[in-house]
Design a protein around this motif. Sequence first.
Motif, short mmCIF file in Angstrom:
data_model
loop_
_atom_site.label_atom_id
_atom_site.label_comp_id
_atom_site.label_asym_id
_atom_site.label_seq_id
_atom_site.Cartn_x
_atom_site.Cartn_y
_atom_site.Cartn_z
N ALA A 199 8.04 0.57 0.31
CA ALA A 199 7.02 1.55 -0.10
C ALA A 199 5.69 0.87 -0.42
O ALA A 199 4.63 1.42 -0.13
CB ALA A 199 7.53 2.35 -1.30
N ASN A 200 5.74 -0.33 -1.00
CA ASN A 200 4.47 -0.94 -1.39
C ASN A 200 3.68 -1.52 -0.21
O ASN A 200 2.57 -2.02 -0.39
CB ASN A 200 4.64 -1.95 -2.53
CG ASN A 200 5.46 -3.16 -2.10
OD1 ASN A 200 5.63 -3.40 -0.89
ND2 ASN A 200 5.95 -3.92 -3.05
N GLU A 237 2.31 0.28 1.62
CA GLU A 237 1.20 1.23 1.63
C GLU A 237 -0.10 0.51 1.26
O GLU A 237 -1.18 0.85 1.76
CB GLU A 237 1.48 2.35 0.62
CG GLU A 237 0.48 3.48 0.70
CD GLU A 237 0.67 4.48 -0.42
OE1 GLU A 237 1.81 4.94 -0.62
OE2 GLU A 237 -0.33 4.79 -1.09
N THR A 277 8.70 3.88 6.40
CA THR A 277 9.55 3.30 5.38
C THR A 277 10.80 4.14 5.19
O THR A 277 10.75 5.37 5.23
CB THR A 277 8.75 3.16 4.05
OG1 THR A 277 9.52 2.39 3.13
CG2 THR A 277 8.40 4.50 3.44
N ALA A 312 4.02 8.95 4.78
CA ALA A 312 5.16 8.02 4.92
C ALA A 312 6.19 8.70 5.81
O ALA A 312 6.63 9.81 5.54
CB ALA A 312 5.74 7.71 3.55
#
Lengths: 332, 265
Positions: B64-65, B67, B85, B203
């Motif tokens: 997730a990070n 991003e 993701t 996402a």
Amino acid sequence: MEHRGVWIVGEQSEGRVQRISHELLTRGRELADKRETDLTAVVLGNDIDADDLQGLIDRGADRVLTMEAPELEHFLVEPYTACMMQLIERHRPEIIIAGATSTGRTLMPYLAIRADAGLTADCTVLDIEPETGNLLQTRPAIGGNILATIKTPEYRPQMATVRPRSTRPAEPQPGRGGEIDRQTAPKELLGSRVRRVDFVPDESEHGLAEADVVVSVGRGIKKGENVTVVEPLAESLDAALGASRDAVDRGWMSYPHQVGLSGQTVSPKLYVAVGVSGSIQHLAGMQTAETIVAINNDPEAQIFRVADFGIVGDLFEIVPAIAEKLREAAED
Amino acid sequence: MRFIVPIKQVPETNAVRMDEETGTMVREGVESIINPLDLYAIEIAIRLREQHGGEVISISMGPANAEKAIREAIAMGCDSGVLITDKAFAGSDTWATSYVLAAAIRRIGDPGLIICGERATDGDTGQVGPGIASFLDLPLATYVGKVEHVDNDVCRVRRLIESGYEVLETDMPAVLTVVKEVADPRLPTLRGKQKARKVEVPAWGADDLDTDPNRLGLKGSPTRVVKIFRPQVTRQCRKVTAVDEESIGPAVDELVEFLRQRELI
């Protein structure tokens, strides 16, 4: 039909088989012997030299397979992939290894997707796992900070690229027997949406990746004009010139000379680092060299960690003295 | 024209430390950055958009990070980004990564050029760019050091190889993998940073993409990492000091003798 046999993907230039092919034969012969199977050299090209193909047998191949056509004279990823796919479907090899060259590193990943095969890049060690017969592929990662051993348990073929100059080329053993099967590539495999319209050779005498000796400069040479300091040394060692990222970013040398993570990876017999501090990024591109010599005025420079021989001192004094000494030695 | 730039978030290699006991990487406290070679891909994509119009979309597969990497790319000048993701993607090798990225590009649709960094500085394989091209059945040019011409039908590039460079002309759409020489990356602008903060980064997970669940992540990856270990330091540096007139001669003699013993001269 079971997958069997070890293949190497040879390379040719203007119909002449290239050295990387012989290095791959060294690797391939070892694997084929451990696996108790045959070694095949595959070469794609046009009008390939017949003696060179026999040379592949002499150097350890049991069989040579070619696909030839004018369209295959130079590497183009689509027809090369199509021809390789046809050969793979026909013969079903268990292992395919190629050089980690600009050709191998383009062809193999494009092909591995089509062949539904596992592929490991830039291996330095290849072995066979005794219990399973799987190919064990060891490669550096994270800028050479770690080594990872990788295998492909369920998918066949198992594919890998190996670094040029990471093994010696196989020596010819005259009198070896083997089959040479030359095929004209079928027209329907030769389509390419990419066309090679021109080629401009590098102005410098030899390419970095192929050189036996590399002399590299780093920030320690202080300015671009000072590249001349290493030129006599490079000349007496018949070396290609390399550079650290620092030296390239400062415009002292052009990008094709850059050694390291964002440049080229080299594995020469001798690497001489002149005024190169040895960042992780640089070390990643040269630490597989057989012998490393470093000249730097900082005794704590990282480059000494990977060097076999180091001289701490002023490169502007030391490098000309080495060149002079080598010239004298050559005259003796 | 639509330019799609797949990027990867990697640990800053200068900061990488190794756990001496386990031989694994210590990732804690290590900053994540956009793979440095991807910056060249982003830069050339932005320049081509500036010349020819269109949009630049960056995509990244990761946790997730990742991003953050997308937002940095937008701060540099990309128009938008998509994070890809899903737990199902964990453990992907280059085959499975290319598979998912290709599926994401299919969903975005209508690519003109897909531009990738030649390789990532962590995995260092250089296989994902060609893998995407193969899955999408697009023409491919690797090691691109210069983009000479682009229009709707054709793209002409310089491909750097061991002995010089080739000039390749490819039909469009196409996949390029680029090296450092292609363009100097710009720094993020203030306006870019403001945009990057505000913009929505969608996402996409496995359910958003047309993929076979058996070909995802570790399960879908042909290769397996058997072990990771630290390279043995086998070199013993023979270090001589030559900081004054008298010591240079002997140091040079010793080096030349060393080279002779190793049959290097």
